[in-house]
Design a protein around this motif. Structure first.
Motif, PDB file in Angstrom:
ATOM      1  N   GLN A  82      43.847  40.834  56.232  1.00  0.00           N
ATOM      2  CA  GLN A  82      44.416  39.625  56.821  1.00  0.00           C
ATOM      3  C   GLN A  82      45.818  39.392  56.258  1.00  0.00           C
ATOM      4  N   VAL A  83      46.688  38.849  57.096  1.00  0.00           N
ATOM      5  CA  VAL A  83      48.015  38.414  56.669  1.00  0.00           C
ATOM      6  C   VAL A  83      47.980  36.898  56.603  1.00  0.00           C
ATOM      7  N   TYR A  84      48.362  36.336  55.446  1.00  0.00           N
ATOM      8  CA  TYR A  84      48.178  34.901  55.222  1.00  0.00           C
ATOM      9  C   TYR A  84      49.440  34.074  55.406  1.00  0.00           C
ATOM     10  N   GLY A  85      50.606  34.696  55.390  1.00  0.00           N
ATOM     11  CA  GLY A  85      51.831  33.925  55.568  1.00  0.00           C
ATOM     12  C   GLY A  85      52.814  34.136  54.445  1.00  0.00           C
ATOM     13  N   ARG A  86      53.819  33.275  54.398  1.00  0.00           N
ATOM     14  CA  ARG A  86      54.895  33.428  53.431  1.00  0.00           C
ATOM     15  C   ARG A  86      54.406  33.188  52.012  1.00  0.00           C
ATOM     16  N   PHE A 128      45.643  40.117  70.073  1.00  0.00           N
ATOM     17  CA  PHE A 128      45.927  41.211  69.151  1.00  0.00           C
ATOM     18  C   PHE A 128      47.060  40.757  68.237  1.00  0.00           C
ATOM     19  N   ASN A 129      46.793  40.712  66.947  1.00  0.00           N
ATOM     20  CA  ASN A 129      47.807  40.264  65.997  1.00  0.00           C
ATOM     21  C   ASN A 129      48.642  41.448  65.520  1.00  0.00           C
ATOM     22  N   GLY A 159      58.143  39.150  51.533  1.00  0.00           N
ATOM     23  CA  GLY A 159      58.041  37.697  51.446  1.00  0.00           C
ATOM     24  C   GLY A 159      56.752  37.112  51.971  1.00  0.00           C
ATOM     25  N   ASP A 160      55.749  37.970  52.247  1.00  0.00           N
ATOM     26  CA  ASP A 160      54.472  37.514  52.787  1.00  0.00           C
ATOM     27  C   ASP A 160      53.333  37.837  51.831  1.00  0.00           C
ATOM     28  N   THR A 161      52.202  37.175  52.060  1.00  0.00           N
ATOM     29  CA  THR A 161      50.984  37.493  51.316  1.00  0.00           C
ATOM     30  C   THR A 161      49.944  38.055  52.283  1.00  0.00           C
ATOM     31  N   ALA A 162      49.117  38.957  51.771  1.00  0.00           N
ATOM     32  CA  ALA A 162      48.084  39.593  52.586  1.00  0.00           C
ATOM     33  C   ALA A 162      47.038  40.192  51.659  1.00  0.00           C
ATOM     34  N   SER A 163      45.989  40.729  52.274  1.00  0.00           N
ATOM     35  CA  SER A 163      44.973  41.454  51.511  1.00  0.00           C
ATOM     36  C   SER A 163      44.660  42.749  52.251  1.00  0.00           C
ATOM     37  N   MET A 164      44.253  43.762  51.515  1.00  0.00           N
ATOM     38  CA  MET A 164      43.893  45.051  52.094  1.00  0.00           C
ATOM     39  C   MET A 164      42.373  45.133  52.249  1.00  0.00           C
ATOM     40  N   ALA A 165      41.929  45.718  53.341  1.00  0.00           N
ATOM     41  CA  ALA A 165      40.494  45.876  53.576  1.00  0.00           C
ATOM     42  C   ALA A 165      39.934  46.978  52.689  1.00  0.00           C
ATOM     43  N   ALA A 166      38.652  46.882  52.379  1.00  0.00           N
ATOM     44  CA  ALA A 166      38.032  47.863  51.494  1.00  0.00           C
ATOM     45  C   ALA A 166      37.686  49.157  52.212  1.00  0.00           C
ATOM     46  N   GLY A 167      37.224  49.062  53.441  1.00  0.00           N
ATOM     47  CA  GLY A 167      36.758  50.253  54.141  1.00  0.00           C
ATOM     48  C   GLY A 167      37.571  50.571  55.373  1.00  0.00           C
ATOM     49  N   ARG A 168      37.054  51.515  56.163  1.00  0.00           N
ATOM     50  CA  ARG A 168      37.714  51.934  57.388  1.00  0.00           C
ATOM     51  C   ARG A 168      37.273  51.064  58.558  1.00  0.00           C
ATOM     52  N   CYS A 169      38.090  51.045  59.572  1.00  0.00           N
ATOM     53  CA  CYS A 169      37.774  50.314  60.798  1.00  0.00           C
ATOM     54  C   CYS A 169      36.731  51.100  61.595  1.00  0.00           C
ATOM     55  N   SER A 170      35.862  50.400  62.297  1.00  0.00           N
ATOM     56  CA  SER A 170      34.825  51.071  63.078  1.00  0.00           C
ATOM     57  C   SER A 170      35.379  51.787  64.306  1.00  0.00           C
ATOM     58  N   CYS A 171      36.668  51.568  64.623  1.00  0.00           N
ATOM     59  CA  CYS A 171      37.273  52.248  65.768  1.00  0.00           C
ATOM     60  C   CYS A 171      37.449  53.740  65.505  1.00  0.00           C
ATOM     61  N   GLY A 172      37.409  54.131  64.235  1.00  0.00           N
ATOM     62  CA  GLY A 172      37.567  55.540  63.885  1.00  0.00           C
ATOM     63  C   GLY A 172      38.952  55.912  63.399  1.00  0.00           C
ATOM     64  N   ARG A 173      39.920  55.004  63.562  1.00  0.00           N
ATOM     65  CA  ARG A 173      41.267  55.290  63.054  1.00  0.00           C
ATOM     66  C   ARG A 173      41.233  55.257  61.533  1.00  0.00           C
ATOM     67  N   THR A 177      38.946  46.603  68.094  1.00  0.00           N
ATOM     68  CA  THR A 177      37.783  46.061  67.383  1.00  0.00           C
ATOM     69  C   THR A 177      38.109  44.795  66.589  1.00  0.00           C
ATOM     70  N   HIS A 178      39.397  44.548  66.336  1.00  0.00           N
ATOM     71  CA  HIS A 178      39.858  43.324  65.672  1.00  0.00           C
ATOM     72  C   HIS A 178      39.237  43.141  64.282  1.00  0.00           C
ATOM     73  N   GLU A 179      39.185  44.242  63.528  1.00  0.00           N
ATOM     74  CA  GLU A 179      38.606  44.182  62.175  1.00  0.00           C
ATOM     75  C   GLU A 179      39.688  44.150  61.094  1.00  0.00           C
ATOM     76  N   GLY A 180      40.921  44.026  61.497  1.00  0.00           N
ATOM     77  CA  GLY A 180      42.039  44.045  60.581  1.00  0.00           C
ATOM     78  C   GLY A 180      43.250  44.643  61.285  1.00  0.00           C
ATOM     79  N   LEU A 181      44.340  44.820  60.560  1.00  0.00           N
ATOM     80  CA  LEU A 181      45.570  45.352  61.136  1.00  0.00           C
ATOM     81  C   LEU A 181      45.834  46.740  60.573  1.00  0.00           C
ATOM     82  N   HIS A 182      45.871  47.745  61.446  1.00  0.00           N
ATOM     83  CA  HIS A 182      46.143  49.113  61.026  1.00  0.00           C
ATOM     84  C   HIS A 182      47.618  49.294  60.662  1.00  0.00           C
TER      85      HIS A 182
END
Length: 369
Positions: free
Chosen positions: A340-344, A253-254, A319-333, A270-275
């Motif tokens: 994804q978080v890509y780093g500095r 779990f990241n 100081g980090d780079t990341a991207s936002m997901a387009a839809g909702r997680c299948s967990c229902g949250r 579900t590991h589909e991204g970070l809430h």
């Protein structure tokens, strides 16, 4: 004794944890409304009590002379940087500190000189509640055995923990291993400790648990499989995840955050991204020109902490780079999802067309980690 301590610890953050759990599965519109309400309250406080923000928010048209907040202009607020924190500390402090239980903290210093800032008791309670919630997503409960392979000398006291620190860790059922000491002998001893403790969860500095996993595999050792491994304080690449999960026979779990703003986001089952913890943080992903990045587009992470009134962090460039997901997680949250978080930011490359190339591209191209 440990079960009693665990219950007492949970009781200290019961209201915050209750609110977080209530908000987990709310409809997105309800979550957004709650978040905007909390954001407006923070902006109003910052305008009234912090000289720096009184000027900045007024110039951006976010708060008028009557104290009315206009959230539509929020994106006009200049980004808060570590350099501003160093130079404007006194102007960023809230004038009502005398009514707050506050304390100094410092950044990890991974990109240079550590920065000092202020947090308060209310922030700490919310931060603890978020940790407990994120831990619960991994199947871990307060008081169960946990191993921490951590990379902060400040936290570890370099093997010279006070009796009080040792007692607290025993009561919390935590075993700490120094991620800054990873010799062959150290790693062999760490495996023995993990096998003896039989932790439900291992919380680890991502590079350190990856190196330990490679060592276990290379040496053909047997290591106890925890229920889950939570990684933090580094970029988790897919190949690293595969190795760690294969060796420890446990899901990874990241978790994402920093000392300045606490734990911001975490993977669920579900590991589909970070809430993103919506009641405690407002997160933006922005391009180089400051405009909002589209879902899936890589940009820099900008965080507003919604719980630290002692020294508000508003539009903090973490100081980090990341991207936002387009839809909702299948967990229902319904909380926003970091794809994804890509780093500095300093680890990425900007193409001539303005696009960003992250380190993972080279990892896949070269074929090594």
């Amino acid at each position: 004794m440990r079960s009693i301590i665990g219950k007492a610890y949970l009781a200290t953050v019961a209201p915050q944890l209750h609110n977080l759990r209530q908000a987990e599965f709310m409809e997105p519109e309800q979550v957004k409304a709650l978040q905007q309400e909390r954001l407006a309250r923070l902006l109003s406080h910052a305008y009234q009590h912090c000289p720096y923000y009184r000027r900045i928010l007024s110039e951006a048209g976010v708060v008028d002379s009557r104290g009315r907040v206009e959230l539509a202009h929020f994106c006009r607020i200049p980004l808060l940087t570590k350099d501003i924190l160093r130079k404007k500390l006194d102007e960023l402090k809230s004038s009502d500190l005398h009514r707050r239980r506050w304390y100094y903290n410092t950044s990890g210093g991974s990109t240079g000189e550590p920065v000092r800032f202020i947090q308060d008791a209310e922030y700490r309670l919310w931060a603890r509640a978020v940790k407990i919630l994120f831990d619960s997503w991994t199947g871990y409960k307060v008081g169960e055995p946990k191993v921490l392979l951590w990379g902060s000398e400040r936290d570890l006291f370099v093997g010279k923990e006070t009796l009080r620190v040792r007692a607290i860790r025993w009561l919390k059922n935590e075993t700490w291993l120094n991620a800054f000491r990873m010799t062959i002998d150290d790693m062999r001893r760490y495996v023995q400790i993990i096998n003896r403790v039989r932790p439900v969860q291992i919380l680890a500095y991502v590079e350190s648990i990856y190196e330990l996993a490679r060592f276990v595999e290379r040496e053909k050792l047997v290591v106890y499989p925890p229920k889950a491994i939570m990684t933090s304080a580094g970029t988790l690449y897919q190949e690293m995840r595969r190795v760690i999960e294969r060796v420890f026979q446990a899901p990874v779990f990241n978790r994402y955050g920093s000392r300045e703003v606490g734990d911001v986001a975490c993977e669920c089952e579900t590991h589909e991204g970070l809430h993103v913890s919506s009641l405690t943080h407002y997160v933006e992903i922005v391009r180089e020109d400051g405009t909002p990045a589209a879902p899936g587009e890589i940009g820099q992470v900008v965080v507003t902490s919604l719980t630290n009134y002692a020294m508000p962090f508003i539009r903090y460039s973490i100081g980090d780079t990341a991207s936002m997901a387009a839809g909702r997680c299948s967990c229902g949250r319904s909380w926003p999802l970091l794809q994804q978080v890509y780093g500095r930011v300093t680890d990425s490359f900007v193409r001539e067309d303005g696009g960003v190339v992250v380190p993972e591209f080279f990892i896949h191209t070269i074929g090594v980690v």
